[in-house]
Scaffold this active site. Sequence first.
Site, PDB file in Angstrom:
ATOM      1  N   GLY A  30      74.654  92.620  47.511  1.00  0.00           N
ATOM      2  CA  GLY A  30      74.073  92.164  46.258  1.00  0.00           C
ATOM      3  C   GLY A  30      74.714  92.701  44.994  1.00  0.00           C
ATOM      4  O   GLY A  30      74.114  92.626  43.923  1.00  0.00           O
TER       5      GLY A  30
ATOM      6  N   ASN B 142      84.242  93.553  62.493  1.00  0.00           N
ATOM      7  CA  ASN B 142      82.923  92.983  62.189  1.00  0.00           C
ATOM      8  C   ASN B 142      82.055  93.046  63.446  1.00  0.00           C
ATOM      9  O   ASN B 142      82.177  92.221  64.350  1.00  0.00           O
ATOM     10  CB  ASN B 142      83.092  91.534  61.713  1.00  0.00           C
ATOM     11  CG  ASN B 142      81.767  90.877  61.365  1.00  0.00           C
ATOM     12  OD1 ASN B 142      80.716  91.508  61.431  1.00  0.00           O
ATOM     13  ND2 ASN B 142      81.814  89.610  61.013  1.00  0.00           N
TER      14      ASN B 142
ATOM     15  N   LYS C 288      82.354  97.435  59.905  1.00  0.00           N
ATOM     16  CA  LYS C 288      81.280  96.881  59.069  1.00  0.00           C
ATOM     17  C   LYS C 288      79.963  96.928  59.838  1.00  0.00           C
ATOM     18  O   LYS C 288      79.779  96.232  60.836  1.00  0.00           O
ATOM     19  CB  LYS C 288      81.610  95.449  58.667  1.00  0.00           C
ATOM     20  CG  LYS C 288      80.629  94.880  57.635  1.00  0.00           C
ATOM     21  CD  LYS C 288      81.180  93.595  57.024  1.00  0.00           C
ATOM     22  CE  LYS C 288      80.299  93.081  55.902  1.00  0.00           C
ATOM     23  NZ  LYS C 288      80.900  91.917  55.235  1.00  0.00           N
TER      24      LYS C 288
ATOM     25  N   CYS D  70      77.832  90.460  62.448  1.00  0.00           N
ATOM     26  CA  CYS D  70      77.437  89.102  62.055  1.00  0.00           C
ATOM     27  C   CYS D  70      76.125  88.741  62.749  1.00  0.00           C
ATOM     28  O   CYS D  70      76.048  88.740  63.971  1.00  0.00           O
ATOM     29  CB  CYS D  70      78.507  88.083  62.421  1.00  0.00           C
ATOM     30  SG  CYS D  70      77.980  86.403  62.003  1.00  0.00           S
TER      31      CYS D  70
END
Lengths: 315, 229
Positions: A244, A127, A165, A130
């Site tokens: 989404g 990650n 990510k 963030c």
Amino acid sequence: MPDITTKITGLTLRNPVVLASGTVGYGPEYAELIDYETVGAIVTKTITREPREGNPPPRLAETHAGLLNAIGLENVGLRRFLSEKLPEAAELPTEIIASVAGGTPAEFCELAGAVGERDAVRAVEINISCPNVRRERRPVWDDPEGTAAVVTAARSATKKPLIVKLSPNTADILSVAEAAVGAGADALVVANTMPGMRIDLEKRLPALGNVTGGLSGHALMPINLALVWKVSAAVDVPVIGSGGIATAEDALEFLMAGATAVQVGTALFLDPGAPAAIVWGIREHMRMNGAETIDEYIGLAREEKQRCTEKIAAD
Amino acid sequence: MPGQFVHVAASEELTLRRPFSVAGVPRERSLDLLVELRGKGTRTLAEQAEGSSVSVMGPLGNWFSPPREGATAILVAGGIGVAGLRYLAEEFVHDGRPVLLLVGARTREGLLDGLMPRPNGGITLELSTDDGSTGTAGTVCELLASHLERVENPARVYACGPPAMLKEAAAVALRHGLPCEVLLEEIMACGTGACRGCVVNTKHGYKTVCSDGPVFDAAELLFEGGPYA
């Protein structure tokens, strides 16, 4: 029966629906509500080397067709993750992808190595995106060199599939994507949340304790879909679409844009049955359209567009 | 159990469910919810036709502790906060425990006529309004303070209402050496403790309202610096 098995460089999933990091905790929190046998994999809450208490509340604000969150990577830290959380997650009937975040390449190396050596961990998600953790210098997600440094470090520590990510919050996602792949990423998640904010009119204050938070949910979908289209054309590793996705139609759009698999997160909050419904809907779509494998969908819209363009040129 | 909540999918147009305290269990597989019209979610719920169905997740969260045997439970509600204490009052009455219920609002319109607990035999109900239009004039915490001066054998204070009222109720209880449990409300996503979105600050770090709460011992909460400041 259509085959919805999905391959992501060294990792075979029973279907392309993966639960996104941060939304299902370490897994057991949702065990009563989600039938884990129906999902391809789950990505556990991002862990850091030391425990983090996270951001001050309020941490959530709903938006039109979306959600802002500023959790701030609250997590139990590496040691408790390995001793308590991972053994519990390993009992769940799905594949476990462990998400990690560090402050330096050395920390990414340590974290990727420590989780990657566990049998229960089928892949490691890095990650770098963030938006809720303060950084003094240029954030890694917006910096190809910084991205290359942390991915190189993580790559040196594990042979497990390494998934990076990315953030949608960069003017040049291709350079970051290419840097990640060049440094050894086996797959990319495109993408994390986008920064945003709301004001609480009654309190006359930012709605979030952290002022800004990451926008997820339907409002984010077209933005990240465009990034999947762009990135999947430029790199030769699988792209996992995220942003989404709440229905099978949403997921199919991402696959046709070039994603190999999808991550579902915010949709769980309204309907924990959404992942199962998405898997069912994809299978139905395949059956109705005579598709035999998921591969037939991946990048289909680009191929169609190409065909149309060629046809126009020929005419 | 009294204190627990359900997470309701009010509309597919929304991203999040809406948490509501269980306000009563009139019969098996049936729940009462008291819903104050605040925004799109609650309005959509209110517009549902009788007999329509909505997705309800729960019951979720922890519940209130029982008071000492024979001692009086003191329930303090601010406005719609009565929703969180109504079921508790009914259960206490059912168990034969003495209950003092104090309900306050700014004006008489805020007192939610007809939504008080039932049966109300065994409940001593006292009302207050800031403007004195009904019951005692003043805040419900002032009413609490005056009752704690004279109530015999008080067991514990149970409070539900807006943040400032909870902080004051906890302070009043503490001054009288009484334990106080508060029922908190926060914007909430997962409802299961997974997302860490609905936290409040406590002496033991951030706790989630959905799974560590919604009932907290007031002595554990750090009212300073958070939304409960």
